[in-house]
Design a protein around this motif. Sequence first.
Motif, mmCIF file in Angstrom:
data_model
loop_
_atom_site.group_PDB
_atom_site.id
_atom_site.type_symbol
_atom_site.label_atom_id
_atom_site.label_comp_id
_atom_site.label_asym_id
_atom_site.label_seq_id
_atom_site.Cartn_x
_atom_site.Cartn_y
_atom_site.Cartn_z
ATOM 1 N N ALA A 140 0.819 -1.213 0.000
ATOM 2 C CA ALA A 140 0.000 0.000 0.000
ATOM 3 C C ALA A 140 0.851 1.262 0.000
ATOM 4 C CB ALA A 140 -0.933 0.007 1.212
ATOM 5 N N GLY A 141 2.026 1.189 0.596
ATOM 6 C CA GLY A 141 2.882 2.367 0.688
ATOM 7 C C GLY A 141 2.381 3.351 1.730
ATOM 8 N N TRP A 142 3.104 4.449 1.848
ATOM 9 C CA TRP A 142 2.716 5.496 2.795
ATOM 10 C C TRP A 142 1.685 6.388 2.119
ATOM 11 C CZ3 TRP A 142 7.388 7.641 6.050
ATOM 12 C CH2 TRP A 142 7.953 6.586 6.781
ATOM 13 N N ALA A 143 0.452 5.943 2.162
ATOM 14 C CA ALA A 143 -0.644 6.649 1.501
ATOM 15 C C ALA A 143 -1.922 6.425 2.287
ATOM 16 C CB ALA A 143 -0.815 6.150 0.066
ATOM 17 N N GLU A 144 -2.811 7.397 2.241
ATOM 18 C CA GLU A 144 -4.087 7.259 2.944
ATOM 19 C C GLU A 144 -4.967 6.198 2.305
ATOM 20 O OE1 GLU A 144 -4.656 11.793 4.681
ATOM 21 O OE2 GLU A 144 -5.286 11.352 2.615
ATOM 22 N N LEU A 145 -4.883 6.060 0.981
ATOM 23 C CA LEU A 145 -5.637 5.061 0.235
ATOM 24 C C LEU A 145 -4.714 4.328 -0.718
ATOM 25 C CD1 LEU A 145 -8.790 7.156 -0.804
ATOM 26 C CD2 LEU A 145 -8.636 5.519 1.089
ATOM 27 N N ALA A 146 -5.075 3.090 -1.051
ATOM 28 C CA ALA A 146 -4.283 2.324 -2.010
ATOM 29 C C ALA A 146 -5.134 1.211 -2.603
ATOM 30 C CB ALA A 146 -3.041 1.732 -1.350
ATOM 31 N N ILE A 147 -4.788 0.838 -3.819
ATOM 32 C CA ILE A 147 -5.386 -0.321 -4.472
ATOM 33 C C ILE A 147 -4.278 -1.329 -4.718
ATOM 34 C CG2 ILE A 147 -6.391 -1.172 -6.623
ATOM 35 C CD1 ILE A 147 -8.018 1.401 -6.787
ATOM 36 N N THR A 148 -4.541 -2.575 -4.361
ATOM 37 C CA THR A 148 -3.561 -3.626 -4.597
ATOM 38 C C THR A 148 -4.288 -4.945 -4.826
ATOM 39 O OG1 THR A 148 -1.520 -4.652 -3.763
ATOM 40 C CG2 THR A 148 -3.282 -4.293 -2.171
ATOM 41 N N ASP A 149 -3.577 -5.929 -5.350
ATOM 42 C CA ASP A 149 -4.151 -7.256 -5.540
ATOM 43 C C ASP A 149 -4.416 -7.897 -4.181
ATOM 44 O OD1 ASP A 149 -3.921 -6.920 -8.254
ATOM 45 O OD2 ASP A 149 -2.083 -8.102 -8.437
ATOM 46 N N ALA A 150 -5.487 -8.635 -4.094
ATOM 47 C CA ALA A 150 -5.829 -9.311 -2.843
ATOM 48 C C ALA A 150 -4.730 -10.268 -2.399
ATOM 49 C CB ALA A 150 -7.152 -10.055 -3.000
ATOM 50 N N ALA A 151 -3.981 -10.793 -3.347
ATOM 51 C CA ALA A 151 -2.894 -11.711 -3.009
ATOM 52 C C ALA A 151 -1.797 -11.023 -2.202
ATOM 53 C CB ALA A 151 -2.302 -12.307 -4.285
ATOM 54 N N ASN A 152 -1.783 -9.685 -2.216
ATOM 55 C CA ASN A 152 -0.731 -8.937 -1.518
ATOM 56 C C ASN A 152 -1.093 -8.560 -0.091
ATOM 57 O OD1 ASN A 152 0.869 -8.900 -3.846
ATOM 58 N ND2 ASN A 152 -0.090 -7.017 -4.583
ATOM 59 N N VAL A 153 -2.290 -8.920 0.363
ATOM 60 C CA VAL A 153 -2.709 -8.556 1.717
ATOM 61 C C VAL A 153 -2.913 -9.807 2.558
ATOM 62 C CG1 VAL A 153 -3.826 -6.486 0.828
ATOM 63 C CG2 VAL A 153 -5.203 -8.516 1.315
ATOM 64 N N THR A 154 -2.697 -9.661 3.856
ATOM 65 C CA THR A 154 -2.883 -10.764 4.802
ATOM 66 C C THR A 154 -3.930 -10.369 5.839
ATOM 67 O OG1 THR A 154 -0.568 -11.445 4.560
ATOM 68 C CG2 THR A 154 -1.758 -12.246 6.501
ATOM 69 N N PRO A 155 -5.054 -11.085 5.897
ATOM 70 C CA PRO A 155 -6.066 -10.772 6.913
ATOM 71 C C PRO A 155 -5.497 -10.926 8.320
ATOM 72 C CG PRO A 155 -6.978 -12.197 5.214
ATOM 73 C CD PRO A 155 -5.494 -12.157 4.989
ATOM 74 N N ILE A 156 -5.901 -10.044 9.206
ATOM 75 C CA ILE A 156 -5.440 -10.075 10.589
ATOM 76 C C ILE A 156 -6.479 -10.800 11.430
ATOM 77 C CG2 ILE A 156 -4.847 -8.684 12.611
ATOM 78 C CD1 ILE A 156 -3.900 -6.504 10.661
ATOM 79 N N ASN A 157 -6.068 -11.909 12.011
ATOM 80 C CA ASN A 157 -6.937 -12.678 12.905
ATOM 81 C C ASN A 157 -6.341 -12.600 14.301
ATOM 82 O OD1 ASN A 157 -8.702 -13.725 10.776
ATOM 83 N ND2 ASN A 157 -6.916 -14.923 10.140
ATOM 84 N N LEU A 158 -6.946 -11.785 15.144
ATOM 85 C CA LEU A 158 -6.374 -11.516 16.456
ATOM 86 C C LEU A 158 -6.748 -12.606 17.460
ATOM 87 C CD1 LEU A 158 -7.040 -7.684 16.756
ATOM 88 C CD2 LEU A 158 -4.865 -8.820 16.251
ATOM 89 N N PRO A 159 -5.766 -13.116 18.195
ATOM 90 C CA PRO A 159 -6.065 -14.077 19.262
ATOM 91 C C PRO A 159 -6.618 -13.357 20.485
ATOM 92 C CG PRO A 159 -3.708 -13.622 19.196
ATOM 93 C CD PRO A 159 -4.316 -12.894 18.032
ATOM 94 N N ASN A 160 -7.075 -14.110 21.456
ATOM 95 C CA ASN A 160 -7.620 -13.531 22.679
ATOM 96 C C ASN A 160 -6.585 -12.652 23.372
ATOM 97 O OD1 ASN A 160 -10.065 -14.872 22.354
ATOM 98 N ND2 ASN A 160 -9.444 -16.621 23.606
#
Length: 347
Positions: A108-128
């Motif tokens: 995404a870079g240092w930007a308020e908004l960004a478009i990227t391929d979904a393959a480049n992002v990792t969902p955050i699943n927070l543990p307890n």
Amino acid sequence: MAKTTFQSLILAKHPKTNIVPGETFKLATNPILTADDLKDGQVLLETLYISIDPAMRGWIEEGSGSYRPSVEIFVEVGAVMIGVVIANVLASKAPTISVGQKVFTFNAGWAELAITDAANVTPINLPNGAKLTDSLGVLGFSGLCAYFGLIKEADIKAGDFVVISGAAGAIGTAACQIALLKGAKVLGTVGTDDKVSYLKELGCDALNYKDKDFAKKFEQKTDGLIDVFFDNVGGKILDLALSRAKPRARFVLCGATSLYNSGNTAIIENYLDIIFKSIRLQGYFMNEYADQFSVTTKILAQWLAEGKLKRSETIIKGGLAVAEEALAGIFTGTNTGKLLVQVKEEK
């Protein structure tokens, strides 16, 4: 009225030494991005937090060969600054990513908004017991780097005397606590008396390297000699530690923040100690352990939930306008623990 523009931070000039706020980077204004701009498989992101890391200094050095082959990251003048961010998904044309999900990405870079391929992002699943910023701190690269450096590279053992430089930084605070959990005696070096107090609260001994009597005090504190030296700083502190090492001590070289603004040169006066004491100096790159990230994150998360591992973070508010100053400040010790810039408040 709906916003028609968004901001990004671009590299204006390759720094020769220190990053200079107002000169090294500049803000740019861009036409707004919307869901209509997405192609199939892409996501629209709004940045919530930017990770500030010492390694970024190497990415903006002049010359494509300025950084090391293991990373191969380089930012051209006029390009948006890069780095890991936590973002909120505003729109998605990818079946694997949903609107409202929180993700982290390097694209995404240092930007308020960004478009990227979904393959480049990792969902955050927070543990307890975890919070969003932990994914870049104690449960992210900082915690992982400390864990692998101590457990895999240094082969830390109960009873070891471990000295950690840069001990109040993102990796250092995690390393101090992991070493204690493994039964080691820990001494950290830091740059302020407040940070000395903080490390003592964690259960470590600590010294301020800016103290005029630091070398003498370091010698006294290391009278039992060093089994493991976990180095985030390099330079003079590494040299001094060599003189206080046990035979066959293990030195893990994680970073060298004292050199990043100085042309990457250092003189090691105690070089012969390496030979005569059979000291092992081991540099390492965390991505060598990528196949162990998932299982190790679970270990760190369990320690966090049990209160055995405490998060340590400094979050600077003010958005992209303060990001440049934050990056400069990481080399002068403005942070305790993980340093982040908040671009937008979490919802």
